[in-house]
Design an enzyme around this catalytic site. Structure first.
Site, PDB file in Angstrom:
ATOM      1  N   HIS A  77       0.742  -1.269   0.118  1.00  0.00           N
ATOM      2  CA  HIS A  77       0.025   0.054   0.247  1.00  0.00           C
ATOM      3  C   HIS A  77       0.817   1.241  -0.011  1.00  0.00           C
ATOM      4  O   HIS A  77       0.313   2.444  -0.369  1.00  0.00           O
ATOM      5  CB  HIS A  77      -1.169   0.084   1.098  1.00  0.00           C
ATOM      6  CG  HIS A  77      -0.469   0.474   2.491  1.00  0.00           C
ATOM      7  ND1 HIS A  77      -0.290  -0.495   3.491  1.00  0.00           N
ATOM      8  CD2 HIS A  77      -0.136   1.497   2.916  1.00  0.00           C
ATOM      9  CE1 HIS A  77       0.139   0.079   4.508  1.00  0.00           C
ATOM     10  NE2 HIS A  77       0.246   1.413   4.276  1.00  0.00           N
ATOM     11  N   ASP A 126      -0.257  -7.655   1.546  1.00  0.00           N
ATOM     12  CA  ASP A 126       0.194  -6.223   1.313  1.00  0.00           C
ATOM     13  C   ASP A 126       1.720  -6.320   1.613  1.00  0.00           C
ATOM     14  O   ASP A 126       2.221  -5.744   2.679  1.00  0.00           O
ATOM     15  CB  ASP A 126      -0.543  -5.438   2.550  1.00  0.00           C
ATOM     16  CG  ASP A 126      -0.472  -3.841   2.517  1.00  0.00           C
ATOM     17  OD1 ASP A 126       0.330  -3.398   1.638  1.00  0.00           O
ATOM     18  OD2 ASP A 126      -0.710  -3.266   3.426  1.00  0.00           O
ATOM     19  N   GLY A 234       4.749  -0.705   6.424  1.00  0.00           N
ATOM     20  CA  GLY A 234       5.790  -1.256   5.560  1.00  0.00           C
ATOM     21  C   GLY A 234       7.181  -1.650   6.398  1.00  0.00           C
ATOM     22  O   GLY A 234       7.885  -2.237   5.929  1.00  0.00           O
TER      23      GLY A 234
END
Ligand SMILES: *[C@@H]1O[C@H](CO)[C@@H](O)[C@H](O)[C@H]1NC(C)=O
Ligand SMILES: *[C@@H]1O[C@H](CO)[C@@H](O)[C@H](O)[C@H]1NC(C)=O
Ligand SMILES: *[C@@H]1O[C@H](CO)[C@@H](O)[C@H](O)[C@H]1NC(C)=O
Length: 331
Positions: A77, A126, A234
């Site tokens: 994302h 993701d 992340g």
């Protein structure tokens, strides 16, 4: 005939990757300092040497983790909206974002591989891999984290750590000089996490029961108060296993940050082993200790670089050599 055969064998072994020692490699997941894991406080220098800041036009927008000299693992994302790659840089070896200091280096981004199964915010897969333009040099400030092999299980209750330069709350931004934050979080059982996310559900909310998919992992506190937040995305959730830090998860999403009954949700690194392996075939994954993790022998050196000389590969070479020369003797 025996001697030439052995000589040839030695030559072959010299050529096999992993037995050649031109380039000293470093263990993954082993910072050059001892660390304490305490909730929500400034990280120490060199404590999380795989932590990176991913920046667009000089602004931090996501975290990530160094997994080899060329590759960073992050969330898909973070790159759902990529524009010109020339605007993207990765900051490594930094403890603070403002004036990161002499040990920090910037690397340009060559390409980004997002997992093709990713379908948007709070969905599965993701994860993304960022390839750096040039390989970075490992130092005491820049060391890759270990990626676990699918045999490694991160059990509920295990105490892990999450790090990032994200917001200290849903409203605020980390104050200057923006020192890396660390937080100790226990792994939460997925059934329990789904149950927590089903509590106090707002009818308009997108979050349904079974919100936590198979490739997700929850960590944090049911009571809220401590969590990852905006700008941490992340970044890595790491757990200490057999004296090395293994990355269990990638910071993915949460409903708000640190809200009651809404622990942080991470993407399980082991669930995407095959995809990571396909993109970085020479990356070595760290297996669970086959002997049950109870042994107290000197720790295995855990190396990432397949060409590196290390004790494990030397011992491996000697073992192979012994077996093969025994075979040759029998022949
Ligand atoms: C990059 O940042 C500078 C100021 O820091 C700004 O003037 C410029 O427009 C930005 N470029 C892009 C493409 O966002
Ligand atoms: C995506 O890009 C558009 C246009 O460049 C921008 O307006 C928008 O804020 C970006 N969204 C995110 C999440 O970065
Ligand atoms: C995790 O830490 C807590 C608090 O420090 C402790 O009570 C608990 O036993 C630890 N759990 C494990 C599995 O080590």
């Amino acid at each position: 005939m025996r001697t030439p055969a052995v000589a040839l064998l030695l030559l072959v072994l010299r050529l096999v990757p992993g037995t050649q020692g031109t380039k000293a490699s470093r263990a993954c997941g082993r910072p050059r300092m001892l660390n304490r894991m305490v909730g929500g406080e400034n990280a120490q220098e060199r404590e999380w040497p795989w932590q990176v800041s991913i920046q667009r036009n000089g602004s931090h927008f996501c975290g990530g983790s160094l997994i080899t000299a060329r590759w960073v693992l992050t969330a898909a994302h973070c790159f759902s909206n990529t524009s010109e790659m020339s605007l993207y840089r990765v900051l490594l070896g930094a403890r603070q974002l403002v004036k990161p200091g002499p040990h920090a280096v910037y690397a340009w981004v060559k390409r980004v591989e997002s997992n093709p199964l990713y379908q948007g915010m709070a969905s599965s897969a993701d994860v993304a891999l960022v390839e750096l333009e040039d390989a970075v040099t490992f130092t005491d400030y820049i060391i890759p984290v270990c990626l676990p092999d699918p045999s490694v299980v991160f059990k509920a209750g295990m105490n892990c750590s999450v790090t990032g330069w994200g917001s200290p709350s849903e409203q605020d931004r980390l104050p200057s000089p923006r020192v890396l934050q660390k937080l100790g979080v226990p792994i939460i059982d997925t059934l329990k996490c789904n149950w927590l996310y089903s509590k106090d559900t707002d009818m308009n909310s997108d979050f349904q029961p079974q919100t936590i998919k198979d490739d997700m992992l929850c960590a944090g506190f049911a009571e809220g108060k401590k969590d990852a937040c905006k700008g941490d995305s992340g970044g890595p959730l790491v757990c200490l296993v057999d004296q090395s830090w293994l990355q269990a998860g990638v910071i993915s999403w949460g409903e708000g940050c640190a809200r009651r009954n809404r622990p942080g949700v991470y993407i399980r690194v082991t669930a995407h082993h095959d995809w990571i392996h396909r993109i970085i075939p020479d990356l070595q994954f760290q297996a669970a200790d086959a002997r049950g993790g109870q042994k107290r022998d000197p720790p295995h050196p855990l190396f990432q670089h397949p060409q590196g000389r290390n004790l494990a590969s030397c011992l491996g070479t000697h073992a192979v050599l012994l077996v093969l020369s025994a075979l040759l003797t029998v022949l």
